[in-house]
Design a protein around this motif. Sequence first.
Motif, PDB file in Angstrom:
ATOM      1  N   ASP A  43      83.457 -85.530-154.637  1.00 51.95           N
ATOM      2  CA  ASP A  43      82.395 -84.699-155.204  1.00 51.95           C
ATOM      3  C   ASP A  43      81.193 -85.548-155.611  1.00 51.95           C
ATOM      4  OD1 ASP A  43      83.820 -82.370-154.843  1.00 51.95           O
ATOM      5  OD2 ASP A  43      84.595 -82.306-156.903  1.00 51.95           O
ATOM      6  N   ASN A  44      81.461 -86.724-156.157  1.00 52.04           N
ATOM      7  CA  ASN A  44      80.364 -87.627-156.530  1.00 52.04           C
ATOM      8  C   ASN A  44      79.559 -88.040-155.304  1.00 52.04           C
ATOM      9  OD1 ASN A  44      82.620 -89.352-158.815  1.00 52.04           O
ATOM     10  ND2 ASN A  44      81.327 -87.567-159.206  1.00 52.04           N
ATOM     11  N   VAL A  45      80.240 -88.326-154.217  1.00 54.43           N
ATOM     12  CA  VAL A  45      79.559 -88.720-152.977  1.00 54.43           C
ATOM     13  C   VAL A  45      78.786 -87.544-152.399  1.00 54.43           C
ATOM     14  CG1 VAL A  45      79.870 -89.597-150.635  1.00 54.43           C
ATOM     15  CG2 VAL A  45      81.264 -90.514-152.501  1.00 54.43           C
ATOM     16  N   ASN A  46      79.370 -86.370-152.424  1.00 57.08           N
ATOM     17  CA  ASN A  46      78.675 -85.178-151.922  1.00 57.08           C
ATOM     18  C   ASN A  46      77.414 -84.905-152.733  1.00 57.08           C
ATOM     19  OD1 ASN A  46      80.545 -84.686-149.889  1.00 57.08           O
ATOM     20  ND2 ASN A  46      81.812 -83.353-151.161  1.00 57.08           N
ATOM     21  N   GLN A  47      77.495 -85.093-154.044  1.00 61.48           N
ATOM     22  CA  GLN A  47      76.308 -84.915-154.872  1.00 61.48           C
ATOM     23  C   GLN A  47      75.218 -85.894-154.457  1.00 61.48           C
ATOM     24  OE1 GLN A  47      76.208 -86.603-158.829  1.00 61.48           O
ATOM     25  NE2 GLN A  47      75.243 -84.754-159.667  1.00 61.48           N
ATOM     26  N   ALA A  48      75.605 -87.136-154.198  1.00 58.76           N
ATOM     27  CA  ALA A  48      74.633 -88.144-153.783  1.00 58.76           C
ATOM     28  C   ALA A  48      73.971 -87.749-152.464  1.00 58.76           C
ATOM     29  CB  ALA A  48      75.307 -89.507-153.658  1.00 58.76           C
ATOM     30  N   HIS A  49      74.754 -87.240-151.515  1.00 61.07           N
ATOM     31  CA  HIS A  49      74.186 -86.752-150.250  1.00 61.07           C
ATOM     32  C   HIS A  49      73.130 -85.681-150.511  1.00 61.07           C
ATOM     33  CE1 HIS A  49      76.318 -88.619-146.884  1.00 61.07           C
ATOM     34  NE2 HIS A  49      77.453 -88.545-147.578  1.00 61.07           N
ATOM     35  N   GLN A  50      73.467 -84.715-151.347  1.00 55.30           N
ATOM     36  CA  GLN A  50      72.551 -83.604-151.614  1.00 55.30           C
ATOM     37  C   GLN A  50      71.275 -84.086-152.293  1.00 55.30           C
ATOM     38  OE1 GLN A  50      74.857 -80.818-153.901  1.00 55.30           O
ATOM     39  NE2 GLN A  50      76.162 -80.230-152.182  1.00 55.30           N
ATOM     40  N   VAL A  77      78.247 -94.856-154.992  1.00 55.49           N
ATOM     41  CA  VAL A  77      78.163 -93.594-154.242  1.00 55.49           C
ATOM     42  C   VAL A  77      76.969 -93.607-153.302  1.00 55.49           C
ATOM     43  CG1 VAL A  77      79.373 -92.231-155.982  1.00 55.49           C
ATOM     44  CG2 VAL A  77      76.880 -92.392-156.087  1.00 55.49           C
ATOM     45  N   PHE A  78      75.879 -94.231-153.742  1.00 54.62           N
ATOM     46  CA  PHE A  78      74.710 -94.348-152.871  1.00 54.62           C
ATOM     47  C   PHE A  78      75.063 -95.182-151.647  1.00 54.62           C
ATOM     48  CE2 PHE A  78      70.559 -95.698-151.436  1.00 54.62           C
ATOM     49  CZ  PHE A  78      69.733 -94.626-151.737  1.00 54.62           C
ATOM     50  N   GLY A  79      75.815 -96.255-151.883  1.00 53.84           N
ATOM     51  CA  GLY A  79      76.244 -97.099-150.774  1.00 53.84           C
ATOM     52  C   GLY A  79      77.151 -96.389-149.800  1.00 53.84           C
ATOM     53  N   GLU A  80      77.952 -95.468-150.303  1.00 55.61           N
ATOM     54  CA  GLU A  80      78.816 -94.690-149.415  1.00 55.61           C
ATOM     55  C   GLU A  80      77.972 -93.787-148.515  1.00 55.61           C
ATOM     56  OE1 GLU A  80      82.005 -93.450-147.386  1.00 55.61           O
ATOM     57  OE2 GLU A  80      81.960 -95.076-148.848  1.00 55.61           O
ATOM     58  N   PRO A  86      73.552 -94.933-141.888  1.00 64.23           N
ATOM     59  CA  PRO A  86      72.847 -96.226-141.949  1.00 64.23           C
ATOM     60  C   PRO A  86      71.366 -96.141-141.625  1.00 64.23           C
ATOM     61  CG  PRO A  86      74.318 -96.119-140.035  1.00 64.23           C
ATOM     62  CD  PRO A  86      74.652 -94.940-140.896  1.00 64.23           C
ATOM     63  N   GLU A  87      70.939 -95.067-140.957  1.00 66.48           N
ATOM     64  CA  GLU A  87      69.517 -94.932-140.632  1.00 66.48           C
ATOM     65  C   GLU A  87      68.654 -94.832-141.891  1.00 66.48           C
ATOM     66  OE1 GLU A  87      71.213 -90.757-140.842  1.00 66.48           O
ATOM     67  OE2 GLU A  87      71.835 -92.706-140.033  1.00 66.48           O
ATOM     68  N   LEU A  88      69.277 -94.481-143.022  1.00 66.39           N
ATOM     69  CA  LEU A  88      68.526 -94.367-144.272  1.00 66.39           C
ATOM     70  C   LEU A  88      67.961 -95.707-144.729  1.00 66.39           C
ATOM     71  CD1 LEU A  88      70.791 -91.911-146.331  1.00 66.39           C
ATOM     72  CD2 LEU A  88      68.617 -91.410-145.196  1.00 66.39           C
ATOM     73  N   LYS A  89      68.559 -96.791-144.293  1.00 72.11           N
ATOM     74  CA  LYS A  89      68.065 -98.121-144.678  1.00 72.11           C
ATOM     75  C   LYS A  89      66.609 -98.310-144.269  1.00 72.11           C
ATOM     76  CE  LYS A  89      72.551-100.465-144.121  1.00 72.11           C
ATOM     77  NZ  LYS A  89      73.256-101.577-143.428  1.00 72.11           N
ATOM     78  N   GLU A  90      66.241 -97.717-143.147  1.00 75.69           N
ATOM     79  CA  GLU A  90      64.881 -97.867-142.647  1.00 75.69           C
ATOM     80  C   GLU A  90      63.926 -96.851-143.252  1.00 75.69           C
ATOM     81  OE1 GLU A  90      64.285-100.469-140.789  1.00 75.69           O
ATOM     82  OE2 GLU A  90      66.432-100.927-140.920  1.00 75.69           O
ATOM     83  N   SER A 127      76.692-105.396-152.090  1.00 79.66           N
ATOM     84  CA  SER A 127      77.997-104.904-151.645  1.00 79.66           C
ATOM     85  C   SER A 127      78.154-103.418-151.952  1.00 79.66           C
ATOM     86  CB  SER A 127      79.107-105.702-152.332  1.00 79.66           C
ATOM     87  OG  SER A 127      80.385-105.187-151.999  1.00 79.66           O
ATOM     88  N   ARG A 128      77.806-103.025-153.177  1.00 75.69           N
ATOM     89  CA  ARG A 128      77.960-101.610-153.552  1.00 75.69           C
ATOM     90  C   ARG A 128      77.015-100.715-152.762  1.00 75.69           C
ATOM     91  NH1 ARG A 128      78.659-104.169-158.540  1.00 75.69           N
ATOM     92  NH2 ARG A 128      76.425-103.987-159.013  1.00 75.69           N
ATOM     93  N   LEU A 129      75.793-101.194-152.513  1.00 75.83           N
ATOM     94  CA  LEU A 129      74.809-100.384-151.798  1.00 75.83           C
ATOM     95  C   LEU A 129      74.992-100.413-150.280  1.00 75.83           C
ATOM     96  CD1 LEU A 129      71.530-101.189-153.785  1.00 75.83           C
ATOM     97  CD2 LEU A 129      72.809 -99.045-153.800  1.00 75.83           C
ATOM     98  N   ASN A 130      75.848-101.284-149.797  1.00 75.76           N
ATOM     99  CA  ASN A 130      76.071-101.410-148.361  1.00 75.76           C
ATOM    100  C   ASN A 130      74.790-101.771-147.614  1.00 75.76           C
ATOM    101  OD1 ASN A 130      78.838-101.075-147.422  1.00 75.76           O
ATOM    102  ND2 ASN A 130      78.749 -99.050-148.368  1.00 75.76           N
ATOM    103  N   ILE A 131      74.048-102.729-148.171  1.00 70.72           N
ATOM    104  CA  ILE A 131      72.839-103.218-147.524  1.00 70.72           C
ATOM    105  C   ILE A 131      72.887-104.742-147.489  1.00 70.72           C
ATOM    106  CG2 ILE A 131      71.411-101.233-148.146  1.00 70.72           C
ATOM    107  CD1 ILE A 131      70.266-102.862-150.453  1.00 70.72           C
ATOM    108  N   GLU A 132      72.081-105.335-146.628  1.00 71.77           N
ATOM    109  CA  GLU A 132      72.051-106.786-146.490  1.00 71.77           C
ATOM    110  C   GLU A 132      70.929-107.412-147.297  1.00 71.77           C
ATOM    111  OE1 GLU A 132      71.864-104.675-143.695  1.00 71.77           O
ATOM    112  OE2 GLU A 132      74.069-104.626-143.775  1.00 71.77           O
ATOM    113  N   CYS A 133      69.874-106.634-147.562  1.00 74.86           N
ATOM    114  CA  CYS A 133      68.710-107.161-148.279  1.00 74.86           C
ATOM    115  C   CYS A 133      68.175-106.088-149.222  1.00 74.86           C
ATOM    116  CB  CYS A 133      67.623-107.592-147.298  1.00 74.86           C
ATOM    117  SG  CYS A 133      66.108-108.200-148.096  1.00 74.86           S
ATOM    118  N   LEU A 134      67.915-106.471-150.453  1.00 70.12           N
ATOM    119  CA  LEU A 134      67.347-105.567-151.447  1.00 70.12           C
ATOM    120  C   LEU A 134      65.829-105.679-151.396  1.00 70.12           C
ATOM    121  CD1 LEU A 134      68.205-103.663-153.823  1.00 70.12           C
ATOM    122  CD2 LEU A 134      68.043-105.669-155.313  1.00 70.12           C
ATOM    123  N   ASP A 135      65.140-104.553-151.315  1.00 61.76           N
ATOM    124  CA  ASP A 135      63.684-104.592-151.212  1.00 61.76           C
ATOM    125  C   ASP A 135      63.040-105.166-152.470  1.00 61.76           C
ATOM    126  OD1 ASP A 135      63.333-103.417-148.582  1.00 61.76           O
ATOM    127  OD2 ASP A 135      64.051-101.554-149.470  1.00 61.76           O
TER     128      ASP A 135
END
Length: 331
Positions: A43-50, A77-80, A86-90, A127-135
């Motif tokens: 539910d937490n992940v679904n909320q993040a999607h919405q 949850v954002f990282g999930e 993954p297209e959201l990274k861009e 690691s939590r955000l599932n990204i390689e570089c933080l802006d």
Amino acid sequence: MMQSEVDENMKQAIKTIFPQASKIAYGCMGLGGGWQDTIVTADNVNQAHQVIDTVIEAGINYIDHADIYTRGKAEQVFGEVIKQRPELKEQLIIQSKCGIRFDDDLGPGRYDFSNEWITQSVEGILSRLNIECLDVLMLHRPDPLMEPEVVAETINQLAASGKVSHFGVSNMQQSQIHFLQHHLEQPLIANQIEISLKNLAWLDEGVLVGNPDGNQVNFASGTIEHCRLNNIQIQAWGSLCQGLFTGANLDGHPEHYRKTAQLVTELAEQYQCSGEAIILAWLMRHPANIQPVIGTTHLTRIKACTEAYSIQLTREHWYQLYVCARGQALP
């Protein structure tokens, strides 16, 4: 590095980061299911999607995190969501903050700008955000034990490793920013502070110059001007005042708060927009080009906030809100 080179890098950093960024940022402190030490649920992940879908549809692409938000679960949850899409990274500019430590068996709640803590914090954030570089990485609150040379070395290492692109601070006043920047090669490009229609010290410290009432204002003089002179983006946390003027129960609050809420309602009708848009448009009307950070997880309220984009309050309406919210006439 010569100061002139630092100044030029500042201008370059602003041009590369903020022009494409949305005028409003979305703060993720409400994601992750609360501050209890619990596991993340579907539910937490679904909320993040919405929330992310709504934010993108509303034209917001600047995302604000902190490693402590809901004890890391907000980033998790954002990282999930990032993992699944993954297209959201861009599509998104992702910012996070570090430097606050919870109380533990080693000590009380505290701040830590040591090389070890900042470095391991960034590793955890990525690691939590599932990204390689933080802006953007922000130092969350001033650490009285900060050694600027150590912070500079840490920032250089993070930039050279490609783990962080840009750096900023949060809750710092102009002298602290200037002192830290003096030791850095990387420019500080943002300062996130609590300013809003409720927290007015950032304005009062200027208009009360030479006035005895100014002795009671708790805001470091010149901070807004310093940020403007040095191309440091001012971000406003707490910008919606937790709904104080847009529907909150005002029982027990001062009379001028009730009058301000009524004024916000009247102006919303006049400008044909939401009350949230009036609150944010008031901040954005200031020439400092303030970027409000909103944190509501109510989808309709997120959409309502972006109505501020099309609103330009008159000078009279801006002052009407300011004077009403402060509860007394200007000197």
